[in-house]
Design a protein around this motif. Structure first.
Motif, PDB file in Angstrom:
ATOM      1  N   PHE A   1       0.819  -1.210  -0.032  1.00 24.45           N
ATOM      2  CA  PHE A   1       0.023  -0.032  -0.078  1.00 24.45           C
ATOM      3  C   PHE A   1       0.796   1.221   0.098  1.00 24.45           C
ATOM      4  O   PHE A   1       1.284   1.582   0.859  1.00 24.45           O
ATOM      5  CB  PHE A   1      -0.878   0.088   1.121  1.00 24.45           C
TER       6      PHE A   1
ATOM      7  N   TYR B   1       1.180   4.500   0.036  1.00 26.95           N
ATOM      8  CA  TYR B   1       0.760   5.653   0.407  1.00 26.95           C
ATOM      9  C   TYR B   1       1.066   6.156   1.968  1.00 26.95           C
ATOM     10  O   TYR B   1       1.397   5.350   2.677  1.00 26.95           O
ATOM     11  CB  TYR B   1      -1.039   5.720   0.418  1.00 26.95           C
ATOM     12  N   ARG B   2       0.946   7.480   2.212  1.00 18.36           N
ATOM     13  CA  ARG B   2       0.971   7.997   3.652  1.00 18.36           C
ATOM     14  C   ARG B   2      -0.293   7.585   4.118  1.00 18.36           C
ATOM     15  O   ARG B   2      -1.314   8.374   3.836  1.00 18.36           O
ATOM     16  CB  ARG B   2       1.664   9.364   3.522  1.00 18.36           C
ATOM     17  N   VAL B   3      -0.022   7.020   5.336  1.00 21.85           N
ATOM     18  CA  VAL B   3      -1.395   6.689   6.019  1.00 21.85           C
ATOM     19  C   VAL B   3      -1.369   7.231   7.770  1.00 21.85           C
ATOM     20  O   VAL B   3      -0.390   6.822   8.397  1.00 21.85           O
ATOM     21  CB  VAL B   3      -1.534   5.293   6.075  1.00 21.85           C
TER      22      VAL B   3
ATOM     23  N   GLN C   1      -2.662  10.466   2.914  1.00 20.40           N
ATOM     24  CA  GLN C   1      -3.652  10.380   1.973  1.00 20.40           C
ATOM     25  C   GLN C   1      -4.742   9.465   2.545  1.00 20.40           C
ATOM     26  O   GLN C   1      -5.955   9.785   2.115  1.00 20.40           O
ATOM     27  CB  GLN C   1      -3.002   9.878   0.808  1.00 20.40           C
ATOM     28  N   TYR C   2      -4.498   8.752   3.531  1.00 25.26           N
ATOM     29  CA  TYR C   2      -5.508   7.762   4.065  1.00 25.26           C
ATOM     30  C   TYR C   2      -5.367   8.065   5.523  1.00 25.26           C
ATOM     31  O   TYR C   2      -4.410   8.315   6.036  1.00 25.26           O
ATOM     32  CB  TYR C   2      -5.420   6.417   3.520  1.00 25.26           C
TER      33      TYR C   2
ATOM     34  N   ILE D   1       4.156   1.272   2.638  1.00 25.44           N
ATOM     35  CA  ILE D   1       2.972   2.511   3.534  1.00 25.44           C
ATOM     36  C   ILE D   1       4.205   3.205   4.322  1.00 25.44           C
ATOM     37  O   ILE D   1       5.370   2.918   4.730  1.00 25.44           O
ATOM     38  CB  ILE D   1       2.300   1.391   4.445  1.00 25.44           C
TER      39      ILE D   1
END
Length: 194
Positions: free
Chosen positions: A77, A79-81, A162-163, A119
């Motif tokens: 994944f 993305y920056r979470v 982003q999430y 991630i």
């Protein structure tokens, strides 16, 4: 019903829950607040009755981290979470250390997320502050709940994520509703299967 103060009305549901789930070794809930309610409050509701399922009930994060002891995932994944540590998850289930206590820091949610390739995990300022949902609180104190939610969503946004993810679907739905209404550029995700 129990959260709203109608414990008498909640009693038959607690009895049925116990009857249905007591035969199993584990009862795994996809939401920390639900697992916490069963584990922490069913025993009081069921005084004088059997209450086997409550002690076997846990959140999915607890189950994966503490029982299955997942140590690798075939997941990616990129993305920056930002991690949302829910009140019930932190203070009733022990999914992460509460910031108000002077104890060694831990976070089972982050431990599991670190197994995902690509991630980038971040936490907002005040990582375990309430998002304002709180079940009946959001109904009875709408303005306060909304303001708390806006503040929390803005803290998640400030991380550049982003999430946002976390173990409590009710918190995530509350914040997602606020983000959509305010047209804020952040998404909320409880689990992903692909």
């Amino acid at each position: 019903m129990g959260n709203a103060g109608f414990e008498g009305m909640a009693l038959p549901l607690a009895k049925t829950f116990d009857e249905l789930f007591s035969p199993y070794d584990y009862v795994v809930a996809p939401s920390a607040s639900c697992a916490a309610y069963v584990r922490c409050f069913h025993p009081n509701l069921l005084k004088g009755h059997t209450c086997e399922a409550a002690g076997k009930t846990m959140d999915i994060v607890e189950f994966l981290h503490d029982v299955v002891k997942v140590d690798h995932l075939q997941a990616r994944f990129p993305y920056r979470v930002s991690v949302h540590n829910s009140c019930h998850g932190v203070r009733e289930l022990g999914l992460s250390s509460p910031s108000e206590r002077h104890e060694p820091r831990y976070n089972k949610i982050i431990d599991l997320l670190k197994l995902v390739r690509g991630i980038e995990i971040v936490e907002p300022e005040r990582p375990d502050e309430c998002c304002g949902f709180g079940g009946m609180f959001a109904v009875e104190e709408q303005a306060v709940s909304r303001r708390m939610g806006i503040d929390k969503v803005n803290r998640h946004l400030a991380t550049g994520a982003q999430y946002v993810t976390g173990p409590d679907s009710s918190c995530l739905m509350h914040m997602q509703g606020i983000a959509r209404k305010e047209h804020l550029p952040i998404q909320f995700i409880h689990g992903k299967s692909d």
